[in-house]
Scaffold this active site. Structure first.
Site, mmCIF file in Angstrom:
data_model
loop_
_atom_site.group_PDB
_atom_site.id
_atom_site.type_symbol
_atom_site.label_atom_id
_atom_site.label_comp_id
_atom_site.label_asym_id
_atom_site.label_seq_id
_atom_site.Cartn_x
_atom_site.Cartn_y
_atom_site.Cartn_z
ATOM 1 N N GLY A 71 33.755 41.560 39.297
ATOM 2 C CA GLY A 71 33.453 42.643 38.388
ATOM 3 C C GLY A 71 32.256 43.437 38.861
ATOM 4 C CB THR A 101 28.898 37.800 40.185
ATOM 5 O OG1 THR A 101 29.164 37.587 41.560
ATOM 6 C CG2 THR A 101 27.783 38.812 40.049
ATOM 7 C CG ASP A 287 35.341 32.432 46.946
ATOM 8 O OD1 ASP A 287 35.001 31.992 45.838
ATOM 9 O OD2 ASP A 287 34.778 33.411 47.490
#
Length: 382
Positions: A71, A101, A287
Site C-alpha cells: 500500500g 509496512t 514473500d
C-alpha cells in the site's frame, strides 16, 4: 485412517530410492524400502501406487503475507489476501504469516484469523507478532505474551532495518526485543525467532551485528530476509552467515528488481554454496502477497507487483536444473532449514513421526502432481 503410498522414489530429503510410506491420520507411521515386508495391508487401508514418481517433503515458507501487504502507493496499491486455492497448489504446506509496512489497516487479529482460515483448509500455519515498525503491534499487549499464549505465534517479525519505511531501530532496541522473543520462545517451546526485513540502505546487516556485540543474543536469533535484493547486501549476507548468522533469499521478484541488480534466488543459493557458506544457514522464502515496490533515487514510489507463493517451488527447481544443485541438498533451502530455524522438528522431513506433508512430482519436467498436507491429499494436477 491409514493410507499406503506405494512405490515412491523418496527424497526424505536424502535419496532413499523406491519406498512405501504408511500414513496414519496426520503423520508418517513408517517408511519401508522396496522389497521389505509392508507394515500393513488389507481392508481399511487406502493404497495408492505412485509408480516411481519422486516424492519430496512439503515446502516450509518462513515469510508469507496472508492478509496482503504494501500500500506504499496509496489504498489503490494494497495487495490481496492469499487465496486458499492458490496456497494448496503451490507446494507450500507450512506457512508463516507476517504483517509488513502496514500495521495500521492490517492487524495481528487479521493475521491470526487468516492463519486459522488456511489451517481449516488443510495447511499448517504460524505467525509472527509485530511488523516493520517499533514498538511492535501485538494481540495481547506484548511480544512475550503473544508468543507464550497464542499457539500460532512463534516469533517476532517482520522488523525492518536499513529501510526508510522502518522505525530505524537502535541496536539496544533490537537486542531487547530479541531477548523478549527468545525468552518467551523458551517458555513456550518455540523458536522465538526475530524475522528481519532488510532494506537497501548502506548499513545492511550491521544493526544486527551491533545488537549481538552489545548483548548476549546470538546472531542466529535473527533471521534476515531479502539478502539477494542488491549485490552489496548479498555480499554482506555471505559475511553474516560466515559469522554465525542465518540468511534468507526471496524467491518472488520483478523485472524491475532484477534490472536494479537483485540476484535471482536460485543463483544466490548457488553462489553462497560456492562461497562455502554452511548450507544449513541458507533458507528461501516467497514473500507471497507482499508488495514488491519500486522507488526512485529520491525514495518516491514508482510502482509494485505482488509476491507469489508459487515462486518458492519454482526457485527450488531452478536450483536443481539451472545450477546443478542436487535435489536432496536444494530441498533443505526450501523446507528443512527453515523448519530447523523455526523449531518445527516435525516439518521438512519425511520420516516416522513427522507430519505427512509431501509433494508428488510430475514424471516429466518440474511440476507438482499431488500435494499432501497433514496426511490428506489437498491438491492433484488436473
Amino acid at each position: 485412517m491409514l493410507t499406503l503410498l506405494k512405490n515412491a522414489r523418496l527424497y526424505a530429503p536424502e535419496p532413499l530410492g523406491l519406498c512405501h510410506l504408511l500414513i496414519a491420520d496426520r503423520r508418517i507411521a513408517a517408511v519401508v524400502a522396496d522389497g521389505e515386508p509392508l507394515p500393513a495391508s488389507g481392508p481399511g487401508i487406502e493404497a495408492i501406487d505412485l509408480a516411481g514418481q519422486r516424492v519430496i517433503p512439503g515446502l516450509v515458507d518462513p515469510l508469507v503475507h496472508f492478509v496482503g501487504g504494501g500500500g506504499e502507493g496509496g489504498f489503490g496499491t494494497r495487495t490481496a489476501e492469499l487465496a486458499l486455492e492458490e496456497a494448496l497448489a503451490s507446494g507450500v504446506t507450512t506457512l508463516v504469516g507476517a504483517l509488513g509496512t502496514d500495521a495500521l489497516t492490517r492487524t495481528p487479529a487479521n493475521l491470526l484469523g487468516k492463519a486459522r482460515e488456511l489451517a481449516a483448509g488443510g495447511l499448517t500455519t504460524y505467525c509472527y507478532t509485530g511488523s516493520y515498525q517499533l514498538p511492535p503491534v501485538t494481540l495481547t499487549g506484548s511480544v512475550g505474551s503473544d508468543i507464550v499464549f497464542i499457539p500460532e505465534f512463534i516469533g517476532l517479525g517482520e522488523v525492518a532495518i536499513s529501510d526508510h519505511r522502518g522505525s530505524q531501530p537502535t541496536a539496544s532496541e533490537l537486542a531487547r526485543l530479541a531477548a523478549e522473543a527468545r525468552t518467551a520462545g523458551m517458555l513456550a517451546g518455540k523458536s522465538g525467532i526475530v524475522f528481519i526485513h532488510t532494506g537497501d540502505a548502506p548499513s545492511h546487516l550491521e544493526p544486527l551485528r551491533e545488537a549481538a556485540r552489545s548483548s548476549a543474543i546470538p546472531l542466529a536469533q535473527f533471521m534476515p530476509t531479502h539478502i539477494n535484493r542488491t549485490p552489496a547486501l548479498f555480499e554482506d549476507g555471505l559475511r553474516f552467515a560466515r559469522e554465525g548468522g542465518r540468511i534468507d533469499f526471496t524467491t518472488s521478484t520483478t523485472p524491475a528488481l532484477l534490472a536494479d541488480g537483485e540476484v535471482p534466488a536460485a543463483e544466490a543459493v548457488a553462489r553462497a554454496l560456492h562461497a562455502r557458506v554452511e548450507p544449513s544457514r541458507i533458507t528461501l522464502s516467497s514473500d507471497a502477497n507482499a508488495s514488491l515496490p519500486q522507488f526512485d533515487e529520491a525514495r518516491r514510489f514508482v510502482g509494485l507487483e505482488p509476491g507469489r507463493l508459487s515462486s518458492l517451488f519454482a526457485a527450488l527447481g531452478q536450483c536443481v536444473h539451472d545450477h546443478g544443485i542436487p535435489l536432496e541438498r536444494a530441498i533443505g533451502m526450501a523446507s528443512g532449514h527453515a523448519a530447523e530455524a523455526l523449531k518445527l522438528p516435525h516439518k521438512g522431513r519425511l520420516a516416522p513421526g513427522c507430519d505427512a506433508d509431501l509433494l508428488v512430482l510430475a514424471d516429466t519436467g518440474w511440476a507438482i502432481d499431488q500435494v499432501w498436507a497433514l496426511g490428506r491429499r489437498v491438491y492433484r494436477h488436473g
